[in-house]
Structure formats: structure tokens, C-alpha cells
Motif scaffolding. Structure first.
Motif, PDB file in Angstrom:
ATOM      1  N   ASP A  33      43.012  47.596  48.657  1.00  0.00           N
ATOM      2  CA  ASP A  33      44.137  48.520  48.571  1.00  0.00           C
ATOM      3  C   ASP A  33      44.846  48.651  49.921  1.00  0.00           C
ATOM      4  OD1 ASP A  33      45.119  49.661  46.327  1.00  0.00           O
ATOM      5  OD2 ASP A  33      44.484  51.688  46.840  1.00  0.00           O
ATOM      6  N   LEU A  36      46.847  45.507  50.568  1.00  0.00           N
ATOM      7  CA  LEU A  36      48.042  45.478  49.724  1.00  0.00           C
ATOM      8  C   LEU A  36      49.071  46.495  50.198  1.00  0.00           C
ATOM      9  CD1 LEU A  36      46.353  45.079  46.233  1.00  0.00           C
ATOM     10  CD2 LEU A  36      47.875  43.430  47.322  1.00  0.00           C
ATOM     11  N   MET A  40      52.759  45.364  51.068  1.00  0.00           N
ATOM     12  CA  MET A  40      53.864  45.861  50.245  1.00  0.00           C
ATOM     13  C   MET A  40      54.836  46.721  51.052  1.00  0.00           C
ATOM     14  SD  MET A  40      51.997  46.550  46.604  1.00  0.00           S
ATOM     15  CE  MET A  40      51.233  45.200  45.695  1.00  0.00           C
ATOM     16  N   ASN A  43      57.023  44.278  52.679  1.00  0.00           N
ATOM     17  CA  ASN A  43      57.985  43.775  51.688  1.00  0.00           C
ATOM     18  C   ASN A  43      59.124  44.770  51.487  1.00  0.00           C
ATOM     19  OD1 ASN A  43      56.332  41.592  51.290  1.00  0.00           O
ATOM     20  ND2 ASN A  43      55.475  42.283  49.347  1.00  0.00           N
TER      21      ASN A  43
ATOM     22  N   ARG B 357      57.418  39.673  45.057  1.00  0.00           N
ATOM     23  CA  ARG B 357      56.581  39.475  46.245  1.00  0.00           C
ATOM     24  C   ARG B 357      55.333  40.344  46.195  1.00  0.00           C
ATOM     25  NH1 ARG B 357      59.922  40.860  50.977  1.00  0.00           N
ATOM     26  NH2 ARG B 357      58.799  39.399  52.279  1.00  0.00           N
ATOM     27  N   ASP B 358      55.464  41.544  45.644  1.00  0.00           N
ATOM     28  CA  ASP B 358      54.293  42.428  45.526  1.00  0.00           C
ATOM     29  C   ASP B 358      53.312  41.849  44.509  1.00  0.00           C
ATOM     30  OD1 ASP B 358      55.578  44.143  47.247  1.00  0.00           O
ATOM     31  OD2 ASP B 358      56.583  45.185  45.617  1.00  0.00           O
ATOM     32  N   ASP B 361      51.581  38.927  46.089  1.00  0.00           N
ATOM     33  CA  ASP B 361      50.571  39.355  47.069  1.00  0.00           C
ATOM     34  C   ASP B 361      49.295  39.810  46.367  1.00  0.00           C
ATOM     35  OD1 ASP B 361      52.063  38.799  49.282  1.00  0.00           O
ATOM     36  OD2 ASP B 361      52.850  40.826  49.527  1.00  0.00           O
ATOM     37  N   LEU B 362      49.460  40.604  45.317  1.00  0.00           N
ATOM     38  CA  LEU B 362      48.288  41.098  44.579  1.00  0.00           C
ATOM     39  C   LEU B 362      47.528  39.939  43.937  1.00  0.00           C
ATOM     40  CD1 LEU B 362      46.540  43.341  43.440  1.00  0.00           C
ATOM     41  CD2 LEU B 362      48.232  43.727  41.650  1.00  0.00           C
ATOM     42  N   GLU B 365      45.578  38.017  46.612  1.00  0.00           N
ATOM     43  CA  GLU B 365      44.412  38.763  47.119  1.00  0.00           C
ATOM     44  C   GLU B 365      43.242  38.678  46.134  1.00  0.00           C
ATOM     45  OE1 GLU B 365      43.797  40.057  50.019  1.00  0.00           O
ATOM     46  OE2 GLU B 365      45.794  39.528  50.777  1.00  0.00           O
ATOM     47  N   ILE B 366      43.542  38.773  44.853  1.00  0.00           N
ATOM     48  CA  ILE B 366      42.477  38.695  43.837  1.00  0.00           C
ATOM     49  C   ILE B 366      41.973  37.256  43.719  1.00  0.00           C
ATOM     50  CG2 ILE B 366      41.910  39.019  41.372  1.00  0.00           C
ATOM     51  CD1 ILE B 366      42.406  41.672  42.766  1.00  0.00           C
ATOM     52  N   HIS B 369      39.930  36.159  46.651  1.00  0.00           N
ATOM     53  CA  HIS B 369      38.859  37.078  47.055  1.00  0.00           C
ATOM     54  C   HIS B 369      37.491  36.391  46.938  1.00  0.00           C
ATOM     55  CE1 HIS B 369      36.401  40.708  47.276  1.00  0.00           C
ATOM     56  NE2 HIS B 369      37.465  41.274  47.825  1.00  0.00           N
ATOM     57  N   ARG B 371      34.536  37.443  46.276  1.00  0.00           N
ATOM     58  CA  ARG B 371      33.659  37.825  45.172  1.00  0.00           C
ATOM     59  C   ARG B 371      34.403  37.903  43.838  1.00  0.00           C
ATOM     60  NH1 ARG B 371      28.707  40.011  47.460  1.00  0.00           N
ATOM     61  NH2 ARG B 371      27.917  39.620  45.372  1.00  0.00           N
ATOM     62  N   LEU B 372      35.603  38.452  43.894  1.00  0.00           N
ATOM     63  CA  LEU B 372      36.355  38.666  42.651  1.00  0.00           C
ATOM     64  C   LEU B 372      37.249  37.466  42.317  1.00  0.00           C
ATOM     65  CD1 LEU B 372      36.623  41.040  40.645  1.00  0.00           C
ATOM     66  CD2 LEU B 372      38.573  41.852  41.969  1.00  0.00           C
ATOM     67  N   GLY B 373      37.354  36.514  43.243  1.00  0.00           N
ATOM     68  CA  GLY B 373      38.288  35.395  43.097  1.00  0.00           C
ATOM     69  C   GLY B 373      37.776  34.254  42.232  1.00  0.00           C
ATOM     70  N   GLU B 376      34.097  31.032  42.865  1.00  0.00           N
ATOM     71  CA  GLU B 376      32.769  30.867  42.271  1.00  0.00           C
ATOM     72  C   GLU B 376      32.804  30.060  40.965  1.00  0.00           C
ATOM     73  OE1 GLU B 376      29.362  33.609  40.364  1.00  0.00           O
ATOM     74  OE2 GLU B 376      30.631  34.593  41.846  1.00  0.00           O
ATOM     75  N   HIS B 460      49.268  49.587  43.988  1.00  0.00           N
ATOM     76  CA  HIS B 460      48.379  48.581  44.563  1.00  0.00           C
ATOM     77  C   HIS B 460      47.413  48.022  43.525  1.00  0.00           C
ATOM     78  CE1 HIS B 460      49.178  51.179  48.322  1.00  0.00           C
ATOM     79  NE2 HIS B 460      50.163  50.368  48.091  1.00  0.00           N
ATOM     80  N   LYS B 461      46.090  48.188  43.781  1.00  0.00           N
ATOM     81  CA  LYS B 461      45.072  47.570  42.919  1.00  0.00           C
ATOM     82  C   LYS B 461      45.099  48.108  41.490  1.00  0.00           C
ATOM     83  CE  LYS B 461      41.539  50.802  44.661  1.00  0.00           C
ATOM     84  NZ  LYS B 461      41.562  51.804  43.650  1.00  0.00           N
ATOM     85  N   LEU B 464      46.355  46.024  38.462  1.00  0.00           N
ATOM     86  CA  LEU B 464      45.605  44.895  37.903  1.00  0.00           C
ATOM     87  C   LEU B 464      45.133  45.246  36.482  1.00  0.00           C
ATOM     88  CD1 LEU B 464      44.345  42.113  38.578  1.00  0.00           C
ATOM     89  CD2 LEU B 464      42.330  43.336  39.393  1.00  0.00           C
ATOM     90  N   GLU B 482      39.221  50.380  37.550  1.00  0.00           N
ATOM     91  CA  GLU B 482      39.087  48.939  37.808  1.00  0.00           C
ATOM     92  C   GLU B 482      37.636  48.488  37.661  1.00  0.00           C
ATOM     93  OE1 GLU B 482      40.323  50.773  40.967  1.00  0.00           O
ATOM     94  OE2 GLU B 482      41.916  51.147  39.530  1.00  0.00           O
TER      95      GLU B 482
END
Lengths: 61, 517
Positions: A33, A36, A40, A43, B357-358, B361-362, B365-366, B369, B371-373, B376, B460-461, B464, B482
């Protein structure tokens, strides 16, 4: 009445994808977070500046 | 010249057998040419887009609502006489016999041959009026474009065509700026019930309200006013300037093009040594891909991945100084010299809050990532990932309605179909698809990350919604946290097929290929 619920995905009960352990999940997401929020914000500042250029760009042809 | 099929008081039907017939045909229908013959050249280029033979129905006295509106608003005030009527040319593939046009039980035959229409305005400059041509039936470069359905009644036949509106500028009531806005609004007003089509006088009236000087004769507009006009007619536009976004600019441009949103594009160029500024509409991208070795690579662990936004540098333009559906390089988008994209305006839907763009970016990042990417999961992708076959990501905005329909129909198995058809989604979503270069070429993907486009920057997160990697699906419902997504993502779903179909809906293929993307 016959009730139909949201379909349940038939999953393997054994954890096979590590993902993030529950105990550190919240901490990880908070870090995400922060990253981001920083990106953002950058941006937003850049995009707000775009309108200055929009006002100066006058079509001529 | 081809064979004359029929001529009545108001209608001439002629078949042009080859391009050599174009000049004679234009003389036949008495198109008014300017002293510079720019109209003649433009019409010749337009007619060169057809595959011959082509049969043309010309209605000599046609009331075109757009021209008639500008006639009463402007041209009728002039000392010199202007005709208030236009000509309407309707184009059909092949040699269509006279009898076919009067057989009302064989309408399908005409529909199958129907290419579209072109209004010929009685003007010395800008004689090509509202033009709606199906790009699939034209000799255009291979590309993917956004179109919508337009309906017509021609000689009593109900006909339709999938097209994007085009017209040349008359340089007095409509310059490139007004034409850009007019055609974008016309497209949205025709396609979606949330919007409405407008007439040129309505644009002029709105400009009167926001301008401190007179509007007519038009001297062009700045992009502040262009954005303002789009806002007036129900859009929530955003403007992006190259000088501010720099490295992200072209990628952001592509994300919106991939989303099937027509963009108003401001181009700076040179014409006869002078600086000029021009406005055009971008409605799609070319099929040609940049060599993989020249595409920027990103890292996920030891693997490389590319963004499809970096894979294309040709775009489909509706430029009122050219002909429809021209495919141009991003670094030279118009016929003028050294044409650079300076800025573009995106007519977003009022509820699509999260910007490209946001969302990008999100997604990154995911996806990246540790662990979450996706890292694996990569060993389970049954392909060799290397320099010739890197991972590929593709980001676009779409409506959940269209997304749900497509995924439910093309998920490849009943489990996934049922899941996608009932998943709770907001009205608009950003989707980041994950694939390999070879699978992307075959229109197949290995996963996706779905982001709430109705979320704001401060979410932000929380924006998702879903992560799918092969047969792992993590999702969360609107009121869930989440962590629900995270816990669901840990378990493999039984009987879920992968790779599965890449999302196809935003753009349609033309110029020789049959795909939709």
C-alpha cells in the motif's frame, strides 16, 4: 423453492501455492500500500500538470 | 467506366470495374473540386481503398443532417450561394445488377456486399462529409480497430455497417479539433445509450459558453476546450501530456487504445517549414510487431517479461486531412513532417475512476511480488521461457458485462465458466493478462489480475479483485478483505483448464486477419 448459491470451486485442501502466510499478510499488504501510494501520488501530480500543456496546445491546421 | 445500371431523377447507380474508372466517375457525379484539386485527390484516395469492381448508388439530392445543420448555422449567411443538399454515395462490393436493388426479398445479398456510405458536401474545401465505411471490406493495412454499428435505409433497403465515423474538415465551421470531438461523440452516442449524438451547431453553442472570443469562422481549439467539450457531453475526460509523462506516455497511450477507447490526439509537426498543430482520432493499433530484441524487458525473478504496449508502434488514425483507417507509426502519426504526439485526451466513462498508470502500477506490484506474484508458478507453465519466448503482460480496461460474457463462453471448462459468469464485479475493470510470447501469438493466456476500475487512487491494494494463475484462483467479494483473496489463492482448483483464451472484444481485426482483441 430451489436455491442456487454462488458456485463453490472444488479445491485441493492441501496448500499448494505458498502465497503469503496469514501472520505476515497484513504487514505485506501495508508495505504494498505504501509503495502504491507513493507511485500513485507521483502519477497524480504529473497528470494534473498535463492540463497546463492542454491549454497551450492550439490546433492550427 | 463500368456499366450504367439505372438512372432515375435522383439516383444514379454505376459499377466501377477498376481504379481507372474513378476519375470518370467523379466527373459523372459532378463533385465540386477546389482550385487546388485537394478534393479530387482526396476522393481518388478514398476510392482507391475499395476492392474492385464496386457498385455505387449515388443519391443526388440528399439531406445530410450534419451538413444541413452547418448550412443553416453558417453557410446560408454568406453572399455566395451554397447548395443546401449533399450527395450520398453508397458502396457495394462486386457488380450488383439493377434487378437486385429492387428485389426486396433479397436484402441479405445487398447487406453482404454493403461497404458503407460517403456524404459528398457541396463545398470547395472539405467535400468529403460524414463517411461510414466498414474497414473489413477495404484495402487497408492489417490492424485492429474500434467500430460500431450504423443503420441506413438505401433505396428502401434496411442496411447496416460496422464503422468508425470519418469526415474531412470544411475549415470554416469544423477544423480538425471540432471534427475530432464530433466523431468521438458520434461514435459513443451511436454505440451506448448513456450518450447521445450531437449536431455541429450544438458543439458551437457549447464553445460559445466557454470561449471569450467568437467561434465562427473556426480557428482551431486548444485541448483544454476539447476536453471541456467532451465533459459537457457526458464524458469524464483525462488529458495526458508527453512532456510530463515522458517514459510512460506511449505505454499509457497504448493501454487506452487496447481498451478500445477512441483517443483525441494532439500532434505537433512541420508543414512547408512551419510549425503546425493538428488533432486526430486514434481508434486502434496495427498488426505489425516490433522485433523482440528491440522491446524493453522487465524482470520477474530470473525471468524476463515484456509489456504488449511496447510491442506495437503503429496506430490506426482517423485524420481529417487523410482518408479513414490510415495506419501510421507512433513517432510520425500524420502526413506532415516530424509529427510528434504531444498529448491525448481520453473520453472516459464517468464511473471509470482508476487511470491506466495506477492500474498498471498495481498490476506490476502484484505480478512481480516475491510471494503473491507469478514467479512461483512459472515452473508449471509448460513452455520454455527464454529470450525468444519471454513472458508477456497485456493491460486493458473493459466493462465487466463484456468481460463476464467472454470469459464464461471461452473459459474452456464448466468450472471456470460457472465461476466467471457469477463472479461479482464492478461496472468497469482493469485486466492484466499473463502469457508467454508464443501463447500470446496463439491468443492464449496463463493467468490474469483483475482490478476494480471504479476504485480511486487512495484505494490502493483494496482495488484488487481477482488473481488467477493457471488453475489457482484468488478472489474477494465487495465486502471481504484482501486476506480472503490470499487464502483462496493457496488452493488449486480441480478440473480447471489452462492456458485459456485471451480476452477478445475491444478491437476488431481488419485488413486480412480475422481475430478480435
Amino acid at each position: 423453492m430451489i436455491r442456487y448459491d454462488f458456485p463453490k470451486l472444488n479445491v485441493d485442501p492441501e496448500v499448494t501455492f505458498k502465497a503469503i502466510p496469514d501472520e505476515i499478510f497484513e504487514e505485506t499488504m501495508n508495505e504494498l500500500d505504501k509503495i502504491l501510494a507513493r507511485k500513485m501520488r507521483k502519477n497524480e501530480i504529473q497528470e494534473n500538470m498535463s492540463m497546463e500543456y492542454a491549454a497551450k496546445f492550439v490546433t492550427t491546421i | 467506366m463500368g456499366n450504367s445500371v439505372i438512372e432515375t431523377n435522383n439516383t444514379i447507380i454505376l459499377t466501377l470495374e477498376c481504379e481507372d474508372d474513378i476519375q470518370d466517375y467523379l466527373r459523372e457525379i459532378e463533385v465540386v473540386f477546389s482550385p487546388k484539386e485537394s478534393n479530387a485527390t482526396r476522393f481518388h484516395s478514398l476510392f482507391s481503398m475499395f476492392r474492385y469492381p464496386v457498385t455505387v448508388v449515388c443519391e443526388k439530392d440528399y439531406v445530410d443532417k450534419t451538413y444541413r445543420d452547418t448550412y443553416y448555422t453558417y453557410f446560408a449567411s454568406k453572399h455566395r450561394r451554397f447548395d443546401k443538399n449533399c450527395k450520398r454515395l453508397s458502396f457495394f462490393e462486386g457488380i450488383i445488377s439493377e434487378a437486385t436493388f429492387y428485389k426486396y426479398d433479397e436484402e441479405d445479398k445487398l447487406q453482404r456486399a454493403f461497404i458503407g456510405v460517403c456524404i459528398v458536401r457541396p463545398l470547395k474545401i472539405g467535400a468529403i462529409g460524414r463517411t461510414l465505411l466498414d474497414p473489413k471490406r477495404l484495402a487497408v493495412a492489417e490492424s485492429y480497430v474500434r467500430t460500431t454499428r450504423y443503420d441506413f435505409i438505401i433505396l428502401g433497403h434496411d442496411l447496416c455497417v460496422n464503422a468508425f465515423p470519418f469526415s474531412s474538415q470544411d475549415s470554416e465551421t469544423m477544423t480538425c479539433a471540432e471534427t475530432t470531438v464530433y466523431n468521438i461523440i458520434d461514435y459513443f452516442g451511436t454505440r451506448y445509450p448513456e450518450y447521445r449524438t450531437v449536431l455541429p451547431s450544438q458543439l458551437i453553442n457549447e464553445l460559445e459558453k466557454i470561449s471569450q472570443e467568437r467561434i465562427l469562422p473556426s480557428r482551431g481549439l486548444d485541448y483544454y476546450k476539447i476536453s471541456g467539450l467532451l465533459k459537457t457531453f457526458g464524458f469524464s475526460p483525462r488529458v495526458y501530456a508527453e512532456s510530463v509523462l515522458t517514459t510512460d506516455f506511449k505505454r499509457t497511450f497504448h493501454y487506452y487504445v487496447e481498451s478500445g477507447i477512441p483517443l483525441a490526439v494532439g500532434v505537433s509537426a512541420k508543414c512547408d517549414g512551419s510549425d503546425v498543430k493538428h488533432s486526430v482520432v486514434c481508434i486502434g493499433h496495427g498488426k505489425y510487431r516490433i522485433e523482440l530484441s528491440n522491446v524493453q524487458k522487465h524482470k520477474i525473478g530470473e525471468y524476463e517479461y515484456i509489456d504488449t504496449a511496447d510491442l506495437y508502434d503503429e496506430y490506426v488514425m482517423m485524420d481529417d486531412n487523410q482518408i479513414p483507417y490510415t495506419v501510421e507509426k507512433f513517432d510520425n502519426l500524420t502526413i506532415y513532417d516530424d509529427a510528434q504526439v504531444v498529448l491525448f485526451a481520453v473520453p472516459l466513462y464517468k464511473r471509470a475512476f482508476l487511470e491506466a498508470r495506477d492500474a498498471s502500477d498495481l498490476f506490476r506490484e502484484i505480478f512481480e511480488h516475491e510471494r503473491l506474484g507469478f514467479l512461483e508458478i512459472i515452473p508449471r507453465v509448460e513452455e520454455v521461457i527464454n529470450d525468444d519466448n519471454p513472458l508477456v503482460t497485456r493491460i486493458f480496461l473493459t466493462s465487466s458485462r463484456k468481460y463476464r460474457r467472454y470469459r464464461a463462453k471461452h473459459a474452456g471448462d464448466a468450472v471456470a465458466s460457472q465461476f466467471y459468469s457469477t463472479l461479482q464485479l464492478p461496472k468497469f475493470i482493469w485486466v492484466g493478462e499473463i502469457s508467454t510470447y508464443n501463447s500470446y501469438t496463439d491468443n492464449m493466456i496463463y493467468g490474469e489480475i483483475v482490478i476494480d476500475a471504479t476504485a480511486s487512487r487512495i484505494s490502493h491494494k483494496e482495488s484488487l479483485i481477482m488473481v488467477r494463475y493457471l488453475d489457482y484462483i484468488g478472489y474477494r467479494l465487495p465486502d471481504e478483505s484482501e486476506s480472503e483473496l490470499n487464502s483462496r489463492l493457496r488452493h488449486k482448483v480441480a478440473n480447471m483448464v489452462y492456458p485459456y483464451k485471451m480476452y477478445h472484444n475491444n478491437l476488431v481485426a481488419c485488413g486480412g486477419n480475422d481475430d478480435t482483441v
